[in-house]
Every structure is written in structure tokens, then in C-alpha cells.
Write a protein that holds these residues in place. Structure first.
Motif: not given
Length: 67
Positions: A31-48
Motif C-alpha cells: 500500500t502506497d499513499r492509499g493505493k494497493r497492489s497485491e502480488i503472489s509470492t508463488g509459494h503455498t503452505i498448509p492452511k493450518a
């Protein structure tokens, strides 16, 4: 605050995957000055294994495999 100062936040969070409900994908939200960007890291983990309060892997899960 000076208009020339950069102010941003970085937050890691886990999101359920559609293909496997037992896994969560790790994302980074910038988040930069109220603007959001989302990026996938490409990694997955067990939900728990994800602690949503701290935005980190749970401490006892140091031996999990990150894909």
C-alpha cells in the motif's frame, strides 16, 4: 508530513487456493499513499500453518515445506 516522503506498508497474508482447500497461497500487499497492489509470492503452505494475527508462519511449523 512532507509531500515528498514515501509512506508505504507491506503485509503478507494467506489466501485459500481453489485447487486444494488444504493449501494457502502467500500474497504480499503493498500500500502506497492509499493505493494497493497485491502480488503472489508463488509459494503455498498448509492452511493450518499460517497465523493470520501475526501474518507469519506459526512458530511450531518450522519444518513445513513451502512449495
Amino acid at each position: 508530513m512532507s509531500p515528498h516522503m514515501n509512506h508505504y506498508n507491506l503485509i503478507f497474508y494467506a489466501k485459500k487456493t481453489k485447487s486444494n482447500p488444504e493449501l494457502s497461497a502467500i500474497y504480499l500487499r503493498i500500500t502506497d499513499r492509499g493505493k494497493r497492489s497485491e502480488i503472489s509470492t508463488g509459494h503455498t503452505i498448509p492452511k493450518a500453518s499460517w497465523c493470520s494475527e501475526s501474518g507469519k508462519l506459526k512458530r511450531q511449523c518450522s519444518t513445513i515445506q513451502i512449495h
